[in-house]
Structures are given as C-alpha cells and as structure tokens.
Design a protein around this motif. Structure first.
Motif, mmCIF file in Angstrom:
data_model
loop_
_atom_site.group_PDB
_atom_site.id
_atom_site.type_symbol
_atom_site.label_atom_id
_atom_site.label_comp_id
_atom_site.label_asym_id
_atom_site.label_seq_id
_atom_site.Cartn_x
_atom_site.Cartn_y
_atom_site.Cartn_z
ATOM 1 N N SER A 1 0.836 -1.211 0.000
ATOM 2 C CA SER A 1 0.000 0.000 0.000
ATOM 3 C C SER A 1 0.874 1.265 0.000
ATOM 4 N N THR A 2 2.121 1.134 0.424
ATOM 5 C CA THR A 2 2.991 2.312 0.573
ATOM 6 C C THR A 2 4.109 2.364 -0.462
ATOM 7 N N TYR A 3 4.578 1.203 -0.871
ATOM 8 C CA TYR A 3 5.747 1.145 -1.752
ATOM 9 C C TYR A 3 5.445 0.391 -3.036
ATOM 10 N N LYS A 4 6.171 0.711 -4.083
ATOM 11 C CA LYS A 4 6.249 -0.194 -5.220
ATOM 12 C C LYS A 4 7.081 -1.390 -4.754
ATOM 13 N N VAL A 5 6.533 -2.592 -4.877
ATOM 14 C CA VAL A 5 7.226 -3.772 -4.369
ATOM 15 C C VAL A 5 7.538 -4.735 -5.516
ATOM 16 N N SER A 6 8.792 -5.118 -5.662
ATOM 17 C CA SER A 6 9.190 -6.168 -6.602
ATOM 18 C C SER A 6 9.886 -7.254 -5.795
ATOM 19 N N TYR A 7 10.045 -8.416 -6.366
ATOM 20 C CA TYR A 7 10.735 -9.477 -5.622
ATOM 21 C C TYR A 7 11.328 -10.506 -6.565
#
Lengths: 359, 359
Positions: free
Chosen positions: B58-64
């Motif tokens: 909800s706060t960050y662009k997240v990749s993994y």
C-alpha cells in the motif's frame, strides 16, 4: 613531481604526477604488503609491465594478469576469471592490487580489489589522460549488458601514481578522449580553466608542461567535488555533465565504437544546447564545437531513434522514477541538476541528432 | 520487542527482535524509499513473502525475486542474474533491497545491495537462528568454487528486523546450525553464557523466551566485537573460532552436506582440542561434545585426507603467507590467534579425524 591529497571517508591518499614515476613505485607502497598483484591490459602490458615488475620484484612477490584491452573486458565473466587467478596466485587479504592501465583497468581492477576477500588495497597507475578522471574519486565498476558501470562500488585506492611518460604512447583517439573530460572539468568549474583548454591544440604540439598543467587542474576540480560528496548524493552528479547522452550513445553503438570521451564530448554538446534553451543563456557551445572539430573529434553519428536513446537515458544511475535527469549549466561554471520534461527533451534530442547524423 | 543498536564506521543501525515484526515492517523503513525489492528463497518465500508484500504494497512499489534455497545459490551466475532482474524491475539508486531469509539470503542480497549501482540500502529480515550471526556485522559475500565468501564486501544494513515467529518453521537441522554459532559466541565471551547454553535442550522444549534470550546475548557478543574491529583487522577474527576447519569441511564435502553450524561445531571441537594441547589447559571439550551428542549434531565424517583439509585451511581468509592461522582459547572466554606449525597441526588433525571417521 606534483602531489594532490584526496580526502575520503575511510582514508586520505595522494595522487602523484611526474616523469618516470614507474621507476620509483616502491616509495608509494606501504611496507605492510609482501605480495603485489598487477592487473594490466594487452595494450599497456607490452610497454610498461616489465618496467614495473623489474622494479618491484626485488622487494615483493609479484604476480600479474593481462586482460584484453578495451571496455569489453569490464564484463562479469572476466571479472570472475580474474578473481580465480588471484586465488590461484595465493594472494591473501594483505596483498596489494596494482591497476596498470587506463580507466577500464582502473575500474575492473578496482572492483576486483573492492570485492576480493571483502576488499584488499589497490594502487592505480593510470596510463591515459582519461584516467585522470576515473582514478580520482573511488568509483570502481564493471558493465552490465543493460548499461555501463551498473555493478560496482565506492572504493578509493591507497595511492595514484601517474607517470606522464606513459602518456606519450597512447593513440590520438585516447588523447581526445581524455581531453574531453578535462574540458568537462573546465566547464563545470570556472571560466578561466575553459579559456586555457580552449586554446589547447591536441597532437604533437602537446608538451609535458601543458599536459601536466591540465591534468593537475582537472584532478583538482574533481577532487574538490568528490571530497564534498564522496557517495554521489548531490553535487558529485555534476561530474556527469555530458554523460547522460554520452553513456546512452556508448551503450547503443556498442562499447568501443566511440571512446568514452568522444561520446561524452557529443553529450556535452547536447547538454550545452539544452542548457541554452532551458535557461536562455549564451554558453560557449559554438567555441566548443569548433574546438572539437579542430581536434578531429568524431561528430557524425549513425542513425539512432530518439526513443531508443531516451530509454537508455532513463536507465542512467542519476535518473529516478523513470524521469531523465540531466546536468545543465545555468552559466559557465554553474552546473545544476534538472529533471527533464520528456516530450520537450525528445524534441530537442531529435533536432540535435538530425544535425549530427546528416553531417 | 528488544532493540540493540550497532555502530559502524558509516552509520548506526538497529537490530529489533520481537514477535510478529513482519507486520510492522514499515515502521523500520525510512520514508526516503519508494521502491522496495525483496530477495527471498524457495523455502522462506512460500511462508512469509505474501505477509511482507501485503504489508508493504500500500505504501511502496514492491518487486521481488525468489532464488533456490541452499548455499549453492551464493554463486556468481545467480548473483549476476539477480542484478539483471533488479535492472529490469526499474530499481534505481534510491531503492531498498530487503533480504528475507537466512544467512544465505542475507549474504547474497547484501552483496547484491553493496554492488548494485555502487550500493543501495538494504534491510535484513533473518528467518533462521544462524542468521543472528550473519545479519550483524556487515559481512556480505558470494562463494567461489575455491572457497566460501571469497567474493564480498563489508556493507552494513540500514536495519535488521528479526521476527521470532519465523523461527518456528525452520527444520531441526537449522536450529542446530544456529545454536552452534550461539555456542561459539558463548565460548569466546565469558563463562556464564556458556553455562546457560550448556543446559539448553534443542527441539520442542525450546520456547520463545529462551530463544530470544540466547539470540540477544549472541548478538551482543557479536556486536561488541564488530564495533571494535569492523573490517576484521584483529579481534573480529576471534569470531572465526571453529571456522578454520569448519569452512574446510564445508568446502570439501560440498556445501549442503553439513549445515554451516554443524561444520563449525566440529571445527570448534577440534579448536578446543588444539587449544588444550597448545596451552595445557582444561576446556569444556567433553561437555561440548556431550551437548552436541545430546542434541543430535552429526559427528561422523566420511574419510578425507588430512592434507586435503590443510590445503583448504591455508586458503582461509585469516591465513597469511601459506600458514594456517587458528583461533584458540587460552581459557574459556579468552580467544587468541595462533599461527600453527604445520607438522604438528597435521598430526593433531589426523588424530582428530580418525576419531570422527570411525564413530
């Protein structure tokens, strides 16, 4: 011999410039080392490696490796191969790595030194004019197919030993490449330095006195900036003047088609044009163009689409959140970072490339 | 929640230990980041990756990215592949890398963070007991076929967030592995800590309170030492107690046959024996052996020639000029570095290995 001391967050080190320093190298090596490992390339090794080995081998265990000349050697496979050779040579954490060569060797050997057994000391012996730039400031790296220097570290050397004798054997294209970065240092600094550079005619006429004067001044500009911002959080980015398009051209044309400095020179030309348009100022754009022409810099480019270049520019390490950030000049000697509006950048780059391609 | 602050030459960071911290992760991330890239492995990702992504997205662009579990993933090819994925994700120099996993993930993701675009921030979320050791002190690395951690850097995280909930899902062999390092911390520190550990019975009986107590004390021992000697010039080498033979066994048997801690436990047993012989002292060698037996540590080894192991030990990063250097104990809690006489070392190792192999 002239010496400039560079301060870093971990240690200070000296850049020493003079004639015949390769025969005095021992005086620059701390006596805590017993094993020295030299990394050089196929152009430089035949000229100077024997001098260095002969000088050192009475005092140190000396090992070496020679990698193919050219930016192409800054790849992950060769990096790993050099690591294997270091291990096989028995170099331990107390060893010293010497980078004997130009910027490519400094970057590769420096990144090897930064990451071999979590870091061993390294000493730079730059053999090109361009390396006056890369040997100061602690940036070391290898390339990734997606872009230059994407894998690297900040890892200052323990000393830089600049033997100006070794600059007489570099080809003219390398002299041009190096002087492009000197010109860059002059433009982001203060007008008198650019006036000096403007009157320099590269080639046979370039004597040791003029060369040392310009190298020293270039190194001073660089040192002033990196001492204030070692990790490139802010003003160090000014050193990337001309590099946003320069790097994109290098990557797109394939490393080695243009030298780094030649690509940066074209990038500076574009940055000057964008600066004039953005800030409505007069900059020495024409004078710089004429200086480049007079010194036979390559100024014609193959056709590359604007979008291709912009995509490359977005992947530049300065860029943030998919926006192209350029270093521009508000006036000569006053660099500033600007996030570019993409449609406008695209139009200006289009116009610029059309001029460069039809020449 | 308990917090220990670790001082480094570049910045201080907190190790926070508590239950359910993966659901409070945001509070540990500085708001200068907008893009977070999680590196995890095939064992840990199915258990906790969703929790972390759901909490952050909800706060960050997240990749993994998820790499295969096991020490085998700390290789140069996978390192390079992860670099490519980071570039493809668009992560820039202002991104944050999160290491979600055990020591392998911390080492790999840490070395990736140290060298991606010359260094981006990283945060450790250790999910094993063993990682209490590796997540403190800033050592990051990948392996070379010639030895463990030969390619690496010193690169402290910006925070360590230890969610003890995640320790309940690790297999028993990993609990043993982690407690071997805790036992090591107890032996190089002061006798009371070893007395505590001596009475610990691993397995079901191990409750959160005992676990947090031992983790905290282990981290304190480690933090005290690394703060005094971040770059391992002197006393930090004491942390290698048991590691000289331990690393050699791991490398010779192939990573994954013994866990790191299991190999170190055998190495400690040998180091205790060598210490007793060298300093004519009584150490808790038998008590440690019994503790290992009671907790089902693997104590039988396949046949390996002594010379093979000694050659491996010579390539250890502590070793200098082809001499094996070991950490020994003058008494419990008093470690010391000793350059070993090779014929004597060889004889003692021979005797030791004979005991371990015939079991």
């Amino acid at each position: 011999m002239e010496t400039i001391t560079i301060k870093t967050s971990t240690h200070d080190y000296d850049v020493s410039i003079g004639k015949g320093l390769r025969f005095q190298l021992k005086t620059f090596i701390p006596n805590t080392h017993s094993h020295v490992y030299i990394i050089s390339d196929s152009n430089v090794a035949p000229l100077y490696l024997d001098d260095v080995i002969n000088h050192l081998s009475s005092t140190y265990k000396v090992s070496y490796t020679i990698v193919p000349a050219g930016e192409g050697s800054k790849n992950s496979r060769l990096y790993f191969d050099v690591m294997t050779e270091l291990i096989d040579s028995g170099l331990d954490r107390h060893g010293l790595i010497i980078a004997l060569g130009g910027g490519m060797i400094g970057d590769l050997a420096g990144f090897v030194a930064a990451t071999y057994m979590r870091g061993v000391d390294f000493l730079q012996m730059p053999t090109t004019i361009l390396a006056h730039d890369s040997s100061v400031g602690g940036k070391v790296a290898i390339n990734h197919p997606a872009g230059k220097n994407l894998i690297g570290a900040f890892y200052p050397p323990v000393a830089v030993v600049y033997d100006v004798d070794t600059l007489h054997t570099i080809p003219f294209t390398e002299i041009r490449s190096g002087y492009a970065e000197i010109a860059k240092h002059s433009m982001i600094h203060h007008p008198p330095f650019w006036n000096t550079i403007q009157s320099v005619q590269l080639g046979e006429q370039l004597n040791d006195e003029a060369l040392m004067r310009d190298l020293l001044q270039g190194i001073r500009v660089k040192a002033n900036i990196v001492e204030l911002d070692e990790k490139e959080s802010n003003i160090r980015q000014f050193l990337n003047f001309g590099h946003t398009l320069g790097h994109a051209l290098e990557a797109e044309l394939g490393y080695g088609v243009l030298t780094h400095g030649e690509a940066v020179a074209i990038g500076m030309l574009f940055a000057l044009e964008v600066s004039e348009k953005t800030f409505q100022v007069d900059l020495p754009r024409t004078a710089f163009f004429q200086w480049l022409e007079r010194n036979n810099y390559p100024l014609s480019l193959p056709k590359i689409t604007t979008q291709t270049l912009i995509n490359r520019m977005k992947r530049d390490k300065k860029s943030k959140n998919d926006t192209v950030t350029m270093v521009l000049l508000e006036e000569l000697g006053k660099p500033v970072m600007v996030d570019m509006d993409e449609p406008r950048l695209s139009q200006w780059l289009d116009e610029f490339m059309r001029k460069m391609v039809i020449r």
